[in-house]
Design an enzyme around this catalytic site. Structure first.
Site, PDB file in Angstrom:
ATOM      1  N   GLU A  98       7.199   2.455  -0.202  1.00 58.28           N
ATOM      2  CA  GLU A  98       6.629   1.102  -0.218  1.00 58.28           C
ATOM      3  C   GLU A  98       7.746   0.094  -0.445  1.00 58.28           C
ATOM      4  OE1 GLU A  98       3.922   0.772  -3.621  1.00 58.28           O
ATOM      5  OE2 GLU A  98       5.165   2.179  -4.734  1.00 58.28           O
ATOM      6  N   TYR A 127       0.417  -3.629 -16.036  1.00 58.52           N
ATOM      7  CA  TYR A 127       0.168  -5.031 -15.703  1.00 58.52           C
ATOM      8  C   TYR A 127      -0.681  -5.151 -14.448  1.00 58.52           C
ATOM      9  CZ  TYR A 127       3.703  -5.069 -11.930  1.00 58.52           C
ATOM     10  OH  TYR A 127       4.398  -4.824 -10.767  1.00 58.52           O
ATOM     11  N   LYS A 155       0.360   1.226 -12.589  1.00 56.67           N
ATOM     12  CA  LYS A 155       1.079  -0.060 -12.450  1.00 56.67           C
ATOM     13  C   LYS A 155       1.796  -0.399 -13.758  1.00 56.67           C
ATOM     14  CE  LYS A 155       0.408  -4.601 -10.297  1.00 56.67           C
ATOM     15  NZ  LYS A 155       1.559  -4.497  -9.400  1.00 56.67           N
ATOM     16  N   ARG A 214      10.438   1.712 -34.480  1.00 56.78           N
ATOM     17  CA  ARG A 214      10.651   2.356 -33.182  1.00 56.78           C
ATOM     18  C   ARG A 214      10.422   3.857 -33.318  1.00 56.78           C
ATOM     19  NH1 ARG A 214      15.166   4.661 -30.376  1.00 56.78           N
ATOM     20  NH2 ARG A 214      14.994   4.369 -28.125  1.00 56.78           N
ATOM     21  N   ARG A 227      -8.308  -1.154 -11.358  1.00 56.57           N
ATOM     22  CA  ARG A 227      -7.004  -0.477 -11.387  1.00 56.57           C
ATOM     23  C   ARG A 227      -6.384  -0.541 -12.782  1.00 56.57           C
ATOM     24  NH1 ARG A 227      -2.659  -2.293  -7.111  1.00 56.57           N
ATOM     25  NH2 ARG A 227      -2.612  -4.092  -8.501  1.00 56.57           N
TER      26      ARG A 227
HETATM   27  N1  PDD Z   1       3.075  -6.040  -7.042  1.00 57.32           N
HETATM   28  N2  PDD Z   1       3.424  -1.663  -4.499  1.00 57.32           N
HETATM   29  C1  PDD Z   1       4.082  -2.097  -5.583  1.00 57.32           C
HETATM   30  C2  PDD Z   1       5.236  -1.291  -6.068  1.00 57.32           C
HETATM   31  C3  PDD Z   1       3.700  -3.288  -6.226  1.00 57.32           C
HETATM   32  O1  PDD Z   1       4.362  -3.712  -7.309  1.00 57.32           O
HETATM   33  C4  PDD Z   1       2.606  -4.037  -5.714  1.00 57.32           C
HETATM   34  C5  PDD Z   1       2.123  -5.299  -6.357  1.00 57.32           C
HETATM   35  C6  PDD Z   1       1.945  -3.543  -4.565  1.00 57.32           C
HETATM   36  C7  PDD Z   1       0.743  -4.253  -3.969  1.00 57.32           C
HETATM   37  O2  PDD Z   1      -0.394  -4.141  -4.788  1.00 57.32           O
HETATM   38  P1  PDD Z   1      -1.525  -5.268  -4.802  1.00 57.32           P
HETATM   39  O3  PDD Z   1      -1.948  -5.439  -3.390  1.00 57.32           O
HETATM   40  O4  PDD Z   1      -2.576  -4.698  -5.641  1.00 57.32           O
HETATM   41  O5  PDD Z   1      -0.892  -6.541  -5.357  1.00 57.32           O
HETATM   42  C8  PDD Z   1       2.370  -2.353  -4.003  1.00 57.32           C
HETATM   43  C9  PDD Z   1       2.707  -7.261  -7.764  1.00 57.32           C
HETATM   44  C10 PDD Z   1       2.186  -8.318  -6.868  1.00 57.32           C
HETATM   45  C11 PDD Z   1       3.886  -7.707  -8.609  1.00 57.32           C
HETATM   46  O6  PDD Z   1       4.558  -6.824  -9.123  1.00 57.32           O
HETATM   47  O7  PDD Z   1       4.109  -8.904  -8.774  1.00 57.32           O
END
Ligand code: PDD
Length: 286
Positions: free
Chosen positions: A182, A32, A150, A100, A51
């Site tokens: 993080e 996502y 992601k 599945r 990304r």
């Molecule tokens: N999350 N680290 C994680 C684990 C994240 O899920 C996100 C972003 C970030 C920051 O990435 P970016 O600057 O590209 O948004 C770092 C989004 C906002 C979410 O899950 O809603």
């Protein structure tokens, strides 16, 4: 009623559906992106698209049919839903096979699922929370080893948010081998003097699009940036801290595990970087 996008169609949200056999639903086999919207325009869109392309490639997942139209689809959803400030959520899954199965389906037979929807968030930029700062707790990082992709495997980050809430805090910072990785949905930073410290880029963290922009602006503003891991003890002793993401931009952190940082209000570096980021990214928005 929102208009959303599902597999090539713009539909009212109540009419948009995905199969129960979709691998996003059965296996969390999906990726996502979240792109913020300010003044009805997309922030850092190119970074999010790049990304996404990388996440898909790392998982050997095909590009959705409408991949080349993603900018237009984002813009159309922002337009029809009248979004001035908010977010566009995009998800791609490996699609819905006939049944599945752990094995990936043949990409020529099963096309990826593509879903996009908007979230209206008035006050995203002029945020009351950013003026106050947030409180974080530390928790063990027990996520899988490819956090640079992601994916939609967000159960543990979601549990982390709930642990934070239960502790009277706003978010959690995850710790692995003694060092902060993080936040649950953001990148984490500490500031001591004029030096900003944030974890270096490996498979252990998501390579934040906001992180890349903020570090560039920080360096341009002659701030010192050190990319390395740091401990919770170092963070608690720091002058200030903050997180970055597409949904929070630069968000000051004022408390870590119950320990107030400085005087317990947002620090000057975080406030300045939020200002610069908002100003510069509004200028570059498309
Ligand atoms: N999350 N680290 C994680 C684990 C994240 O899920 C996100 C972003 C970030 C920051 O990435 P970016 O600057 O590209 O948004 C770092 C989004 C906002 C979410 O899950 O809603």
């Amino acid at each position: 009623m929102r208009t959303v996008f599902v597999n090539g169609e713009y539909l009212p949200e109540t009419e948009a559906t995905v199969s129960i056999f979709d691998r996003g639903f059965l296996m969390a086999d999906g990726v996502y992106e979240v792109t913020s919207v300010l003044d009805g325009k997309l922030i850092d869109f190119d970074g999010h698209l790049a990304r996404l392309e990388r996440s898909l490639a790392e998982l050997d997942m095909g590009k959705p049919d409408a991949f080349d139209d993603l900018l237009e689809i984002h813009r159309e959803l922002v337009r029809v839903n009248g979004i001035d400030e908010g977010l566009v959520y995009l998800q791609v899954t490996r699609g819905a096979a006939a049944d599945r199965d752990f094995a990936f389906p043949d990409p020529d037979e099963v096309r990826p699922t593509l879903v996009l929807f908007t979230q209206s968030k008035p006050g995203l930029a002029d945020s009351a929370q950013a003026k106050q700062g947030i409180k974080v707790i530390s928790i063990d990082d027990i996520r899988w080893g490819r956090r640079d992709i992601k994916t939609t495997q967000l159960l543990y980050p979601s549990m982390g948010k709930m642990m934070a809430k239960a502790a009277g805090a706003d978010d959690a910072w995850m710790v692995e081998d003694g060092k902060v990785t993080e936040g649950t949905s953001n990148n984490a930073y500490i500031v001591t003097g004029n030096r900003i410290v944030t974890r270096h880029l490996t498979n252990d963290i998501l390579h934040g699009i906001t992180r890349a922009a903020v570090l560039r602006f920080a360096r341009e503003a002659q701030m010192e940036v050190e990319e390395r891991g740091f401990t919770i003890e170092e963070a608690k002793a720091a002058d200030e801290a903050f997180v970055t993401s597409a949904s929070t931009f630069v968000m000051p952190v004022v408390e870590i595990d119950g320990q107030r940082l400085g005087d317990g209000t947002p620090g000057p570096v975080a406030r300045r970087l939020r200002e610069i980021y908002l100003e510069e990214s509004r200028k570059a928005a498309i």
